[in-house]
Write a protein that holds these residues in place. Sequence first.
Motif, PDB file in Angstrom:
ATOM      1  N   LEU A  46       0.834  -1.195   0.000  1.00 32.26           N
ATOM      2  CA  LEU A  46       0.000   0.000   0.000  1.00 32.26           C
ATOM      3  C   LEU A  46       0.872   1.251   0.000  1.00 32.26           C
ATOM      4  N   ALA A  47       1.909   1.259   0.805  1.00 30.30           N
ATOM      5  CA  ALA A  47       2.811   2.413   0.844  1.00 30.30           C
ATOM      6  C   ALA A  47       3.455   2.651  -0.515  1.00 30.30           C
ATOM      7  N   TYR A  48       3.839   1.579  -1.186  1.00 31.90           N
ATOM      8  CA  TYR A  48       4.421   1.715  -2.519  1.00 31.90           C
ATOM      9  C   TYR A  48       3.397   2.308  -3.493  1.00 31.90           C
ATOM     10  N   ALA A  49       2.170   1.804  -3.450  1.00 31.98           N
ATOM     11  CA  ALA A  49       1.126   2.286  -4.351  1.00 31.98           C
ATOM     12  C   ALA A  49       0.806   3.751  -4.106  1.00 31.98           C
ATOM     13  N   LEU A  50       0.880   4.173  -2.843  1.00 27.87           N
ATOM     14  CA  LEU A  50       0.559   5.564  -2.508  1.00 27.87           C
ATOM     15  C   LEU A  50       1.579   6.563  -3.054  1.00 27.87           C
ATOM     16  N   GLN A  51       2.716   6.086  -3.496  1.00 29.58           N
ATOM     17  CA  GLN A  51       3.685   6.989  -4.114  1.00 29.58           C
ATOM     18  C   GLN A  51       3.185   7.517  -5.449  1.00 29.58           C
ATOM     19  N   ALA A  52       2.296   6.787  -6.103  1.00 29.93           N
ATOM     20  CA  ALA A  52       1.814   7.185  -7.424  1.00 29.93           C
ATOM     21  C   ALA A  52       0.312   7.439  -7.491  1.00 29.93           C
ATOM     22  N   LEU A  53      -0.446   6.910  -6.538  1.00 29.46           N
ATOM     23  CA  LEU A  53      -1.909   7.022  -6.590  1.00 29.46           C
ATOM     24  C   LEU A  53      -2.409   7.979  -5.521  1.00 29.46           C
ATOM     25  N   PRO A  54      -3.549   8.631  -5.781  1.00 24.78           N
ATOM     26  CA  PRO A  54      -4.141   9.492  -4.753  1.00 24.78           C
ATOM     27  C   PRO A  54      -4.520   8.675  -3.516  1.00 24.78           C
ATOM     28  N   MET A  55      -4.265   9.239  -2.348  1.00 27.99           N
ATOM     29  CA  MET A  55      -4.495   8.538  -1.096  1.00 27.99           C
ATOM     30  C   MET A  55      -5.943   8.064  -0.954  1.00 27.99           C
ATOM     31  N   GLY A  56      -6.900   8.928  -1.214  1.00 28.99           N
ATOM     32  CA  GLY A  56      -8.302   8.559  -1.035  1.00 28.99           C
ATOM     33  C   GLY A  56      -8.714   7.398  -1.921  1.00 28.99           C
ATOM     34  N   THR A  57      -8.312   7.445  -3.171  1.00 27.01           N
ATOM     35  CA  THR A  57      -8.644   6.375  -4.105  1.00 27.01           C
ATOM     36  C   THR A  57      -7.967   5.071  -3.696  1.00 27.01           C
ATOM     37  N   ALA A  58      -6.671   5.140  -3.404  1.00 26.57           N
ATOM     38  CA  ALA A  58      -5.921   3.935  -3.040  1.00 26.57           C
ATOM     39  C   ALA A  58      -6.479   3.310  -1.771  1.00 26.57           C
ATOM     40  N   TYR A  59      -6.774   4.132  -0.773  1.00 27.41           N
ATOM     41  CA  TYR A  59      -7.280   3.594   0.487  1.00 27.41           C
ATOM     42  C   TYR A  59      -8.654   2.952   0.293  1.00 27.41           C
ATOM     43  N   ALA A  60      -9.516   3.600  -0.486  1.00 25.55           N
ATOM     44  CA  ALA A  60     -10.847   3.042  -0.720  1.00 25.55           C
ATOM     45  C   ALA A  60     -10.765   1.705  -1.447  1.00 25.55           C
ATOM     46  N   ILE A  61      -9.892   1.610  -2.432  1.00 24.31           N
ATOM     47  CA  ILE A  61      -9.750   0.362  -3.177  1.00 24.31           C
ATOM     48  C   ILE A  61      -9.142  -0.723  -2.294  1.00 24.31           C
ATOM     49  N   TRP A  62      -8.126  -0.354  -1.523  1.00 23.80           N
ATOM     50  CA  TRP A  62      -7.467  -1.308  -0.618  1.00 23.80           C
ATOM     51  C   TRP A  62      -8.465  -1.879   0.390  1.00 23.80           C
ATOM     52  N   THR A  63      -9.256  -1.009   1.014  1.00 31.40           N
ATOM     53  CA  THR A  63     -10.224  -1.504   1.992  1.00 31.40           C
ATOM     54  C   THR A  63     -11.349  -2.285   1.321  1.00 31.40           C
ATOM     55  N   GLY A  64     -11.720  -1.883   0.101  1.00 26.43           N
ATOM     56  CA  GLY A  64     -12.760  -2.614  -0.624  1.00 26.43           C
ATOM     57  C   GLY A  64     -12.329  -4.032  -0.950  1.00 26.43           C
ATOM     58  N   ILE A  65     -11.085  -4.178  -1.421  1.00 31.07           N
ATOM     59  CA  ILE A  65     -10.567  -5.516  -1.712  1.00 31.07           C
ATOM     60  C   ILE A  65     -10.522  -6.339  -0.424  1.00 31.07           C
TER      61      ILE A  65
END
Length: 104
Positions: A46-65
Amino acid sequence: MAWIALVVAGLFEMFGVTMINKLHKDHSWQPFALLIVGFAGSFLFLAYALQALPMGTAYAIWTGIGAAGGAITGMVLYGESKHWKRVLFIIMILGAVIGLKLVS
């Protein structure tokens, strides 16, 4: 690459949640160690993904999965309810995750 890392983070999240359930049933060191590995991997990717993706979008997708995957894992492996309403809401979570990907 960030999207792949985010999906991998979600899969590690599912694994960690599964290990919580296993630890609850089997109080040994193995599920605990795997739980730590699962959540550590989840946060790392998740930390790696947050380097390139918006936090809100990444967090929502991560928690959804994690949420949908945990519910599906419970139904498949642990005999949790497969009521159609429950399945419908899991599909809605997955639809929202896909929608966020499409608009991001």
